[in-house]
Scaffold this active site. Structure first.
Site, PDB file in Angstrom:
ATOM      1  N   TRP A 112       5.721  -6.158  26.434  1.00  0.00           N
ATOM      2  CA  TRP A 112       6.296  -6.620  25.167  1.00  0.00           C
ATOM      3  C   TRP A 112       6.687  -8.072  25.434  1.00  0.00           C
ATOM      4  O   TRP A 112       7.569  -8.342  26.235  1.00  0.00           O
ATOM      5  CB  TRP A 112       7.516  -5.778  24.792  1.00  0.00           C
ATOM      6  N   ARG A 132       6.784   1.302  25.105  1.00  0.00           N
ATOM      7  CA  ARG A 132       7.724   0.251  25.516  1.00  0.00           C
ATOM      8  C   ARG A 132       7.189  -1.155  25.247  1.00  0.00           C
ATOM      9  O   ARG A 132       7.892  -2.145  25.469  1.00  0.00           O
ATOM     10  CB  ARG A 132       8.040   0.392  27.014  1.00  0.00           C
ATOM     11  N   ASN A 185       9.709  -6.303  34.315  1.00  0.00           N
ATOM     12  CA  ASN A 185      10.301  -5.964  33.024  1.00  0.00           C
ATOM     13  C   ASN A 185      11.674  -6.622  32.986  1.00  0.00           C
ATOM     14  O   ASN A 185      12.514  -6.325  33.825  1.00  0.00           O
ATOM     15  CB  ASN A 185      10.414  -4.430  32.915  1.00  0.00           C
ATOM     16  N   GLY A 186      11.892  -7.525  32.038  1.00  0.00           N
ATOM     17  CA  GLY A 186      13.189  -8.210  31.957  1.00  0.00           C
ATOM     18  C   GLY A 186      12.985  -9.684  31.685  1.00  0.00           C
ATOM     19  O   GLY A 186      11.887 -10.109  31.302  1.00  0.00           O
ATOM     20  N   CYS A 202       8.604  -3.364  27.856  1.00  0.00           N
ATOM     21  CA  CYS A 202       7.675  -3.436  28.976  1.00  0.00           C
ATOM     22  C   CYS A 202       7.766  -2.154  29.785  1.00  0.00           C
ATOM     23  O   CYS A 202       8.850  -1.683  30.101  1.00  0.00           O
ATOM     24  CB  CYS A 202       7.922  -4.611  29.909  1.00  0.00           C
ATOM     25  N   HIS A 228      26.608  -6.401  -7.442  1.00  0.00           N
ATOM     26  CA  HIS A 228      27.132  -7.695  -6.998  1.00  0.00           C
ATOM     27  C   HIS A 228      26.024  -8.604  -6.468  1.00  0.00           C
ATOM     28  O   HIS A 228      26.300  -9.567  -5.767  1.00  0.00           O
ATOM     29  CB  HIS A 228      28.207  -7.480  -5.929  1.00  0.00           C
ATOM     30  N   GLU A 249      10.027  -0.919   9.507  1.00  0.00           N
ATOM     31  CA  GLU A 249       9.383  -0.791  10.818  1.00  0.00           C
ATOM     32  C   GLU A 249       7.964  -0.248  10.724  1.00  0.00           C
ATOM     33  O   GLU A 249       7.072  -0.708  11.412  1.00  0.00           O
ATOM     34  CB  GLU A 249      10.150   0.233  11.674  1.00  0.00           C
ATOM     35  N   LYS A 297      13.601   2.288   8.533  1.00  0.00           N
ATOM     36  CA  LYS A 297      12.380   3.039   8.874  1.00  0.00           C
ATOM     37  C   LYS A 297      11.186   2.488   8.109  1.00  0.00           C
ATOM     38  O   LYS A 297      10.101   2.320   8.655  1.00  0.00           O
ATOM     39  CB  LYS A 297      12.516   4.524   8.524  1.00  0.00           C
ATOM     40  N   LYS A 325      10.003   0.214  22.080  1.00  0.00           N
ATOM     41  CA  LYS A 325      11.145   1.097  22.242  1.00  0.00           C
ATOM     42  C   LYS A 325      11.909   0.610  23.465  1.00  0.00           C
ATOM     43  O   LYS A 325      11.343  -0.029  24.334  1.00  0.00           O
ATOM     44  CB  LYS A 325      10.631   2.511  22.476  1.00  0.00           C
ATOM     45  N   GLU A 332      19.348   3.398   7.006  1.00  0.00           N
ATOM     46  CA  GLU A 332      18.368   3.937   7.953  1.00  0.00           C
ATOM     47  C   GLU A 332      17.006   4.115   7.271  1.00  0.00           C
ATOM     48  O   GLU A 332      15.969   3.812   7.858  1.00  0.00           O
ATOM     49  CB  GLU A 332      18.907   5.260   8.523  1.00  0.00           C
TER      50      GLU A 332
END
Ligand code: F6R
Length: 612
Positions: free
Chosen positions: A73, A27, A99-100, A2, A508, A492, A489, A607, A485
């Site tokens: 968000w 955000r 925001n929160g 947010c 395995h 996402e 990526k 983000k 990583e």
């Protein structure tokens, strides 16, 4: 998570706030909205991106000199017009953005329902707002007092901006756990979740602390604590240029930030690495060298991509400093009642410096007496301020939601730390130390070379495999976290299922997935595992899997076996991830583009994850 923006001053507030929301859209982009206070209070809000809000407001009255705006968000309540912020109080005079998360909103809501309050949204924010209004009405107090009383009851995290139709030049802000910066202009003030909406107007800012309330008018900024005592605002100068938060001719922030890396890595090394003199200058390390050299163990605490940087740091610190290392997901570490002993060093790794899980994990560790070293990109952020010592990555603002240049910045800081501590401790000799410094010095040029010479090859690989349903990423040693990583990526950015695995572990279990439709990305640069990874590639080929290999230039063995090959320059294995990750960033970008996806704002993501 947010984004919030506020403005009060002589300008038309709407364009300032709208532009700020566009800068903060990374955000969250589930919905957005703006409240304008003039003679009356107007609220415009819309599901979707800020451009959709902008379109819906065309032709409407936007005249006002005070406004607050929000890009969301979603946490409580699905993304929709009615759950979008700002929310308006039942009485209609107050509007608020947040925001929160208000954790105890349900019990407060019950109380308000008994008093016949009606709610138009499913959000915790509307509950808090009506709670404030209720206190104001019943205690006959000011909005500011009501907010203070309400916040004493609230459990959770918040950054709140509140406006009152009866006080049209004032924005009241409060923070606990979610960031807030106030920009100081001449006869005007700007408020935002980070400095990017502010930088264009002023470089003088105040970072508001937890449990502080700011009463912001065009000509006045008053900071108070929850006990109503005045605090002295600490004014800082922003060290950031507007160009750093713009696309600079690139089609997407993600691509710009991938291409920024030769410079951002150089900026991270600048003034620190003196390869010829054999020195690394890092005051955060120097000032605490005994604690770091004598650490009984190090614990890397981070989330997501930053956690992958922590995994690479595990190899670095164990290999070069002979210090035992654990790498912890902050979200698990914070709840696990971990054992922290005297002599332990916690290394917190975070791009934003605001990730809620990391922040709370560190607060808990600090309470247990841990020494905290922050590796953070965002200057002045909460994690940077909480740390006992630290080193900034100096990667510059990262706007693309997927982390790219912040990751390589983290690796560079962690490598410099390991080299410096290992050498001071005597666990690496002068020859190895000097070699590592020379190698590190050459990294910016080598990254530039990959971007110049390999991007086209990566793009054609992307086009070839863009329709695959799954990908497997494999690596060993320092390149194992790079495989993780690369897989993250791809998930996402392209929404393709991908898994990262240690190459040897594949047999395995995951080998059962291999068939002629499965692309397997091997991160197989020249290191001590090379022969072993060659065998792993053969195991995949024997089962008809498609092998895409990231190898060292001059490689002839894997190049013969793989279906597609991407070359990177040679590097010491301790620094190989800084090179091998670049093609993987490009691969996810180009697959995202080939699938016509919004690579800068992937679905469901945001983000700076400031909720747990
Ligand atoms: C992935 C990504 C996230 C972040 C994670 C931690 O591309 O960006 O996984 O790495 O949310 O964020 P910071 O580093 O800001 O603590």
């Amino acid at each position: 998570m947010c984004g919030i923006v506020g403005y009060t001053g002589k300008r038309e507030a709407y364009p300032v706030v709208l532009k700020g929301l566009k800068r903060l859209e990374y955000r969250g982009y589930d919905s957005s909205g703006i409240a304008l206070v003039n003679a009356s209070l107007k609220v415009y809000k819309k599901k979707g991106k800020v451009s959709e809000l902008e379109e819906s407001v065309i032709g409407k009255d936007t005249h006002a000199h005070t406004a607050i705006g929000h890009t969301r968000w979603a946490t409580h309540g699905e993304p929709s017009d009615r759950n979008a912020h700002p929310h308006r109080s039942s009485g209609g005079k107050l509007a608020m953005i947040h925001n929160g998360i208000i954790e105890n909103y349900a019990s407060i809501k019950q109380e308000l329902l008994k008093k016949d309050y009606e709610f138009k949204s499913d959000t915790d924010t509307e509950v808090l707002l009506n709670f404030i209004e209720d206190i104001k009405l019943h205690d006959h107090c000011s909005t500011e007092q009501a907010l203070r009383i309400a916040l004493k009851r609230v459990v959770g995290a918040y950054c709140i901006l509140l406006v009152d139709e009866d006080d049209p030049e004032t924005i009241i802000a409060a923070r606990k756990g979610s960031p807030l910066v106030i920009g100081i202009g001449k006869g005007e003030h700007f408020l935002a979740s980070d400095a990017s909406p502010i930088i264009e107007y002023t470089k003088e800012v105040v970072y508001v602390n937890d449990y502080e309330i700011a009463i912001v008018k065009p000509d006045e900024l008053v900071l108070k604590n929850l006990g109503n005592e005045k605090q002295t605002p600490f004014i800082q100068k922003l060290d950031m240029e507007l160009a750093a938060i713009e696309k600079g001719g690139y089609e997407h922030f993600m691509l710009k930030e991938i291409y920024d890396q030769p410079d951002s890595i150089f900026d991270c090394l600048r003034g620190r690495l003196h390869a010829n003199a054999g020195t690394i200058t890092m005051s955060g390390v120097e000032n605490h060298l005994p604690a770091l050299i004598n650490a009984h163990r190090m614990v890397m605490v981070a989330c997501g991509t930053s956690w992958h940087a922590g995994l690479i740091a595990e190899y670095l610190f164990e290999d070069l400093c002979r210090i035992p290392v654990e790498v912890e997901y902050a979200s698990e570490f914070r709840y696990r009642n971990p054992v922290i002993n005297k002599g332990d060093v916690i290394i917190a790794i975070s791009q934003s410096g605001e990730t809620a899980d990391t922040l709370v994990a560190l607060e808990n560790a600090k309470e247990k007496g841990a020494f905290i070293f922050g590796v953070v990109n965002a200057v002045g952020s909460s994690i940077a301020r909480l740390s006992d010592a630290g080193a900034y990555t100096h990667s510059g603002p990262e706007i693309g939601v997927a982390s790219t240049k912040a990751f390589t910045g983290q690796l560079v800081v962690l490598a410099m730390m390991a080299f410096k501590i290992g050498y001071a401790k005597g666990s690496i000799d002068n020859k190895r130390y000097m070699h590592l410094l020379t190698e590190l010095n050459s990294i910016p040029d080598k990254v530039a070379q990959i971007l110049k010479e390999s991007a086209a090859a990566v793009q054609s690989v992307a086009n070839k495999y863009k329709d695959a349903r799954d990908f497997l990423y494999l690596g060993r040693g320092y390149n194992f976290p790079v495989a993780l990583e690369g897989a993250l990526k791809l998930k996402e950015i392209s929404y393709i299922h991908a898994e990262g695995y240690p190459a040897a572990e594949m047999k395995h279990g995951p080998i059962a997935l291999v068939d002629e439709n499965l692309p397997v990305v091997f991160v197989a640069t020249k290191d001590k595992y090379y022969e072993k990874i060659v065998s792993n590639i053969q195991e995949i080929k024997a089962r008809k899997g498609k092998v895409i290999a990231v190898v060292t230039e001059g490689d002839t063995i894997i190049s013969e076996m793989a279906d597609d090959v991407i070359y990177v320059p040679d590097a010491d294995e301790a620094l190989a991830p800084l090179l091998s990750v670049i093609p993987l960033q490009l691969l996810s970008y180009y697959i995202g583009i080939a699938k016509d996806l919004d690579v800068d704002k992937p679905r469901n993501l945001a983000k700076s994850v400031t909720v747990e």
